[in-house]
Motif scaffolding. Structure first.
Motif, PDB file in Angstrom:
ATOM      1  N   ARG A 145       7.432  85.893 -68.537  1.00 43.63           N
ATOM      2  CA  ARG A 145       8.260  87.181 -68.730  1.00 43.63           C
ATOM      3  C   ARG A 145       8.792  87.441 -69.986  1.00 43.63           C
ATOM      4  N   HIS A 147      11.458  89.260 -72.687  1.00 41.81           N
ATOM      5  CA  HIS A 147      12.571  90.129 -72.929  1.00 41.81           C
ATOM      6  C   HIS A 147      12.753  90.275 -74.467  1.00 41.81           C
ATOM      7  N   PHE A 150      16.304  90.806 -77.471  1.00 41.22           N
ATOM      8  CA  PHE A 150      17.432  90.391 -76.773  1.00 41.22           C
ATOM      9  C   PHE A 150      18.431  90.563 -77.589  1.00 41.22           C
ATOM     10  N   ASP A 159      13.289  87.895 -79.835  1.00 46.30           N
ATOM     11  CA  ASP A 159      12.783  87.926 -78.416  1.00 46.30           C
ATOM     12  C   ASP A 159      12.961  86.583 -77.607  1.00 46.30           C
TER      13      ASP A 159
END
Length: 398
Positions: A145, A147, A150, A159
């Motif tokens: 997953r 993100h 961030f 990231d």
């Protein structure tokens, strides 16, 4: 440039970049770098390398002085016999040197046996050849997953990739231990790595499928151009680094609460760890020593124990006994001399300090890898042993 002017530039560079004396015999190296014609006129060139005198792989480690005509120079002092690896950048890994077609190149190497001149011709820069370079194949496997960017009030946005173990979606009641892995862009994917990846997804996925490793979650935290600043707990004698406390606050106050909220984690320190190499190994142990209430597991891989004149080596003598710590080093990461900043000797000193703190043999693992060098391929080759110690087989988890 006239010879006298070149000598003056070298002397000035040496005054700015010479490393502090450590008692070991040292040699002077002059780096002469020829930049490609496409280099921006205002560009500042830097050396980044594996030695403290080269910045400890900070992409803006040692600034080169422009001489005109595309030539740049810097001088450093290193221990005699040091096995150096380095690259040239324009201040970040996004602007690191590449091959003529934009392809990756191996680290440049030099054995510092005597005073010498190291001449380098840069073929191209990453940002100028990215479109022409053949795209690197993504090697990510499993359930990952993303993100992106961030946000943080303490450090730059970055990231974050979260690797979930096989079976995560099948058992909605199960919770998992978590490893926070630094340099996350080098952990799962060849396409985003600096010089190869750790293959954590392939290794952990295989071991979990074979039943020899308990399932866990890996939170892969990308680095940024502030890598050296963020991954060092204190400043060194030259005033570099020292951003580790801010990075720790990002992990503890922002990222971990998010991960615990979004994913099914086991939140206590006995099930939460930090894993990193080089400066990433240094900051993993430093943060866990300060916050053992949050992080109880530590993977301290090829640690830069020499940072700030062995600051962490000294502080490790009071490390909390509750920690479970893996430390390793390759024998080819050191210099032949017995200098205080040699990778092998300083890592041994770190382990001795941890043992003096009272960590039991069951809670402190130390491995010296014969012939091991300082790069991702070497760390990937022993990742199975690191995970076995930190996470353990399924029945060893509570």
């Amino acid at each position: 440039m006239p010879r006298a002017a070149l000598a003056s530039a070298v002397c000035a560079a040496l005054a700015m970049t010479a490393a502090p004396a450590t008692g070991a015999e040292r040699v002077r190296l002059v780096f002469e770098v020829a930049a490609p014609a496409a280099t921006p006129a205002e560009a500042v060139l830097w050396l980044a390398g594996n030695d403290a005198a080269l910045g400890g792989w900070n992409p803006s480690g040692v600034r080169l002085t422009p001489l005109g005509g595309g030539r740049h120079v810097a001088a450093v002092e290193v221990e005699r016999g040091a096995a150096l690896e380095f690259k040239v950048t324009r201040g970040s890994w996004e602007t690191v040197e590449k091959g003529p077609a934009g392809e990756e190149i191996a680290n440049r190497t030099h054995r510092a046996e005597r005073d010498d001149t190291v001449r380098v011709a840069v073929a191209a820069w990453r940002d100028q050849t990215a479109a022409a370079a053949p795209p690197r194949r993504s090697t990510v496997t499993g359930d990952v997953r993303r993100h992106d960017r961030f946000a943080s009030v303490h450090v730059r946005p970055r990231d974050v990739l979260v690797w979930l173990p096989p079976g995560y979606e099948a058992d909605r009641a199960r919770r998992y231990p978590v490893l926070y892995v630094h340099d996350g862009n080098n952990v799962l994917d060849e396409a985003t790595s600096f010089a190869g990846e750790w293959r954590l997804d392939e290794t952990a996925g295989r071991m979990i499928a074979e039943g020899v490793l308990a399932p866990f979650i890996a939170v892969c935290v990308y680095n940024t151009p502030d890598r050296m600043f963020e991954y060092t707990p204190v400043r060194d004698a030259a005033g570099r680094g020292g951003g580790g406390p801010a990075y720790a606050r990002f992990l503890i106050e922002e990222l971990k609460p998010f991960v615990d909220r979004v994913y099914r984690t086991r939140r206590g320190p006995r099930d939460t760890g930090l894993l990193g190499s080089s400066l990433g190994g240094l900051i993993s142990l430093a943060i866990a020593m300060e916050r053992p209430d949050v992080f109880g597991l530590v993977g301290c891989v090829s640690p830069a124990a020499w940072w700030a004149d062995r600051d962490l080596v000294r502080r490790a003598a009071s490390a909390p006994r509750s920690l479970r710590v893996w430390v390793d080093i390759g024998t080819e990461e050191s210099t032949p001399s017995a200098g205080r900043r040699a990778w092998l000797e300083d890592t041994r000193a770190l382990v001795a300090s941890l043992r003096s703190a009272g960590l039991s043999p069951d809670a402190l693992a130390y491995e010296e890898v014969e012939g091991g060098r300082h790069h991702e391929a070497a760390w990937a080759a022993r990742l199975d042993r690191i995970l076995t110690f930190l996470i353990g087989p399924p029945r060893s988890r509570r």
